[in-house]
Design an enzyme around this catalytic site. Structure first.
Site, short mmCIF file in Angstrom:
data_model
loop_
_atom_site.label_atom_id
_atom_site.label_comp_id
_atom_site.label_asym_id
_atom_site.label_seq_id
_atom_site.Cartn_x
_atom_site.Cartn_y
_atom_site.Cartn_z
N ASN A 107 -5.25 -4.01 2.69
CA ASN A 107 -5.65 -3.49 1.38
C ASN A 107 -4.49 -2.71 0.75
O ASN A 107 -3.43 -2.61 1.34
CB ASN A 107 -6.91 -2.61 1.54
CG ASN A 107 -6.67 -1.48 2.51
OD1 ASN A 107 -5.85 -0.61 2.27
ND2 ASN A 107 -7.38 -1.49 3.64
N ASP A 146 -13.34 -3.04 6.48
CA ASP A 146 -14.76 -3.06 6.85
C ASP A 146 -15.09 -4.32 7.64
O ASP A 146 -16.07 -4.35 8.39
CB ASP A 146 -15.63 -3.00 5.59
CG ASP A 146 -15.55 -1.62 4.94
OD1 ASP A 146 -15.49 -0.63 5.68
OD2 ASP A 146 -15.53 -1.54 3.70
N LYS A 162 -0.13 -20.75 14.25
CA LYS A 162 -0.23 -20.67 12.79
C LYS A 162 -1.24 -21.71 12.26
O LYS A 162 -1.21 -22.86 12.68
CB LYS A 162 1.16 -20.94 12.20
CG LYS A 162 1.24 -20.66 10.73
CD LYS A 162 2.63 -20.97 10.21
CE LYS A 162 2.58 -21.02 8.70
NZ LYS A 162 3.69 -21.76 8.15
N ASP A 198 -17.44 1.52 12.65
CA ASP A 198 -17.23 2.63 11.71
C ASP A 198 -16.68 3.84 12.47
O ASP A 198 -17.39 4.49 13.24
CB ASP A 198 -18.54 2.97 11.01
CG ASP A 198 -18.29 3.88 9.81
OD1 ASP A 198 -17.54 4.85 9.95
OD2 ASP A 198 -18.83 3.59 8.74
N ILE A 199 -15.42 4.14 12.26
CA ILE A 199 -14.73 5.20 13.01
C ILE A 199 -15.33 6.57 12.68
O ILE A 199 -15.63 7.37 13.57
CB ILE A 199 -13.22 5.18 12.71
CG1 ILE A 199 -12.64 3.80 13.00
CG2 ILE A 199 -12.49 6.26 13.50
CD1 ILE A 199 -11.25 3.58 12.46
N PHE A 214 -13.57 10.02 3.37
CA PHE A 214 -13.11 9.70 2.03
C PHE A 214 -13.97 8.56 1.49
O PHE A 214 -14.50 7.76 2.27
CB PHE A 214 -11.64 9.26 2.06
CG PHE A 214 -10.69 10.40 1.82
CD1 PHE A 214 -10.42 11.30 2.84
CD2 PHE A 214 -10.10 10.58 0.59
CE1 PHE A 214 -9.57 12.37 2.64
CE2 PHE A 214 -9.23 11.65 0.36
CZ PHE A 214 -8.97 12.54 1.39
N LYS A 253 -22.89 8.22 1.60
CA LYS A 253 -22.03 8.12 2.79
C LYS A 253 -22.03 9.43 3.57
O LYS A 253 -21.99 9.43 4.80
CB LYS A 253 -20.60 7.74 2.40
CG LYS A 253 -20.46 6.29 1.98
CD LYS A 253 -19.08 5.95 1.43
CE LYS A 253 -19.12 4.60 0.74
NZ LYS A 253 -17.85 4.21 0.15
N LYS A 285 -23.37 8.79 7.25
CA LYS A 285 -22.39 8.89 8.33
C LYS A 285 -22.40 10.27 8.99
O LYS A 285 -21.54 10.58 9.81
CB LYS A 285 -20.99 8.57 7.80
CG LYS A 285 -20.86 7.17 7.19
CD LYS A 285 -19.41 6.76 7.01
CE LYS A 285 -19.30 5.45 6.24
NZ LYS A 285 -17.99 4.81 6.39
N1 CTP Z 1 -14.31 4.22 7.56
C1 CTP Z 1 -14.20 4.22 8.93
N2 CTP Z 1 -14.35 3.08 9.64
C2 CTP Z 1 -14.63 1.91 9.03
C3 CTP Z 1 -14.77 1.88 7.63
C4 CTP Z 1 -14.60 3.05 6.91
O1 CTP Z 1 -13.95 5.29 9.50
N3 CTP Z 1 -14.75 0.80 9.75
C5 CTP Z 1 -14.16 5.47 6.84
C6 CTP Z 1 -12.97 5.56 5.92
O2 CTP Z 1 -11.83 6.08 6.59
C7 CTP Z 1 -13.47 6.53 4.85
C8 CTP Z 1 -14.97 6.31 4.83
O3 CTP Z 1 -15.29 5.64 6.03
O4 CTP Z 1 -13.23 7.89 5.23
C9 CTP Z 1 -15.50 5.54 3.68
O5 CTP Z 1 -15.08 4.25 3.74
P1 CTP Z 1 -15.76 3.10 2.86
O6 CTP Z 1 -15.11 1.79 3.25
O7 CTP Z 1 -15.72 3.50 1.41
O8 CTP Z 1 -17.25 3.18 3.35
P2 CTP Z 1 -18.29 2.10 3.63
O9 CTP Z 1 -19.39 2.80 4.32
O10 CTP Z 1 -17.67 0.95 4.31
O11 CTP Z 1 -18.83 1.72 2.19
P3 CTP Z 1 -18.38 0.58 1.13
O12 CTP Z 1 -19.59 -0.23 0.99
O13 CTP Z 1 -18.04 1.34 -0.12
O14 CTP Z 1 -17.21 -0.15 1.70
#
Ligand code: CTP
Length: 416
Positions: A220, A289, A299, A316-317, A333, A347, A351
């Site tokens: 990204n 995600d 390849k 999700d960390i 964030f 969120k 979370k």
């Molecule tokens: N994050 C994380 N691990 C993941 C995805 C996201 O820790 N696998 C954390 C990011 O570091 C950030 C927060 O989650 O602090 C929000 O990420 P975001 O991708 O916006 O959240 P999602 O719950 O995936 O929602 P969205 O549908 O907007 O993608």
């Protein structure tokens, strides 16, 4: 109290760093016993470790004299923890399969205390799926990894695989400074110097890369600037900082302990294995995600008119850190293109975060790969807008706000 450390040294050029680790541990008044594999003695002599630790060094499983003096079972019981530094790919494989064909692997099998593993190997050996599987298996069994670092290697190649520096291994083993509640109660616009003195902050930054094949990956637009600015601001505030970073084009603050990762899975392990040793976790990374279900070994060739990639959700960390038994103060964030407040607050609750910093992306207000940004920060019973400014200033304001909220949370806990 980690005051009796059994240091197991394996055969690799990084063995010389284990000598420095012994010296640092002794300086902290830790009692150190050293055991070495036969091949480790080819790199550094047992005499060096004997002189530095002040204890005899053992190298063989069945040594008549040593077995009489202190057998391997006794040695395993003596230790308050065991650290294998450097740990070769071979030793990691042995531990993962429970082999016990030398002194080090036997000690680990007999141990009931915590075990730390500081790998050191060539970058291709590190990335080899077999090694990664073995490491994952060790982690599942509760063995702590002290991840290797990125850089130039003794073999001339560059990549991940260099053993962590002795000072960071030492800090990991004994460094848990007691958390001191800062006395200053500052507003986010005031200076932050010293407000996080004695506090340990873990920050994730930058994008992740999810490989499709040896040459392609999904990523990204994150530049890592916000996460790096937060690391700098936290250091200025007196914290000790661990920065878990994806691949970015930035120079990390020299005083931060840097852990280089590439994928969301690697970031998950790097963060969750360290989070409980920290007082604050700030998830500023743009974690993928979804990641490809399959990474092709060769390849992918151009064939059909259309092509489909099957993706699966990553772990999700942030949510995982918030669920840890000794969770730090957790800050997330949220990057949103619409309905910012609704999604950010969602969120925060879903979370189980302490705080979330939301910003617009794809709009005039700022976002990825820019030097300026604005944030709308939410917590359970309040919010604050940090208006458009440089990411350096914004990071200082956010650090001040985090410190203030953490103090309020702790004060509320004490009052209960
Ligand atoms: N994050 C994380 N691990 C993941 C995805 C996201 O820790 N696998 C954390 C990011 O570091 C950030 C927060 O989650 O602090 C929000 O990420 P975001 O991708 O916006 O959240 P999602 O719950 O995936 O929602 P969205 O549908 O907007 O993608």
């Amino acid at each position: 109290m980690n005051n009796r450390i059994l240091l197991a040294v394996c055969g690799g050029i990084a063995a010389y760093k284990a000598a420095e680790l012994t010296r640092l541990l002794r300086k902290k008044n830790v009692e150190v016993q050293v055991v070495m594999t036969e091949s480790a003695t080819q790199f550094v002599s047992a005499l060096t470790f004997q002189a530095l630790s002040g204890n005899p060094v053992q190298t063989r499983l069945l040594d008549e004299y040593e077995e009489q003096a202190m057998g391997h079972i006794h040695l395993a019981r003596w230790a308050s923890s065991i650290v294998i530094a450097p740990a070769t790919a071979n030793m990691i494989a042995k531990l993962s399969y429970g082999l016990a064909d030398d002194l080090v692997s036997t000690l680990c099998l007999a141990a009931t205390c915590p075990i730390y593993v500081a790998p050191a190997m060539n970058q291709a050996m590190w990335h080899n799926p077999v090694t990664q599987e073995n490491i994952a298996r060790l982690k599942q069994r509760g063995i702590s990894m002290i991840d290797p670092e990125q850089g130039e290697q003794a073999c001339g190649e560059t990549g991940i695989g260099r053993m962590a520096e002795p000072a960071s291994i030492c800090a990991r083993l004994i460094g848990d400074k007691p958390y001191l509640m800062p006395q200053t109660n500052v507003d986010s616009t005031q200076k932050t110097r010293g407000i996080l003195e004695g506090v340990k902050v873990l920050i994730s930054a930058g994008p992740t890369r999810e490989p499709l094949d040896p040459v392609r990956y999904i990523t990204n637009r994150s530049s890592g600037k916000m996460g790096y600015a937060l690391a700098e601001a936290a250091l200025q505030a007196g914290a000790s900082v661990t920065l878990v970073t994806g691949v970015v084009n930035l120079k990390a603050p020299a005083a931060a302990e840097v852990v280089q990762v590439e994928t969301a899975e690697q970031m998950y392990h790097a963060v969750t294995s360290r989070a409980q040793e920290h007082n604050i976790y700030i998830g500023a990374a743009a974690v993928a995600d979804y990641a490809p279900v399959q990474i092709k070994e060769q390849k992918i060739k151009t064939q059909a008119h259309e092509s489909t990639i099957i993706l699966q959700k990553t772990k999700d960390i942030l949510a995982a850190v918030a669920l840890l038994p000794h969770r730090p103060f957790v800050v997330g964030f949220a990057a949103e293109t619409h309905d910012l407040a609704v999604y950010a607050k969602g969120k925060l609750v879903r979370k189980k975060l302490d705080m979330i910093a939301a910003n617009w992306v794809g709009k005039e207000q700022g976002g990825f790969d820019r030097d300026e940004n604005s944030l709308h920060v939410f917590w359970h019973d309040g919010d604050k807008v940090l208006p458009m400014t440089s990411k350096t200033q914004l990071a200082q304001q956010l650090i001040a706000l985090i410190s203030k909220r953490m103090n309020e949370k702790m004060a509320a806990k004490i009052a209960l």
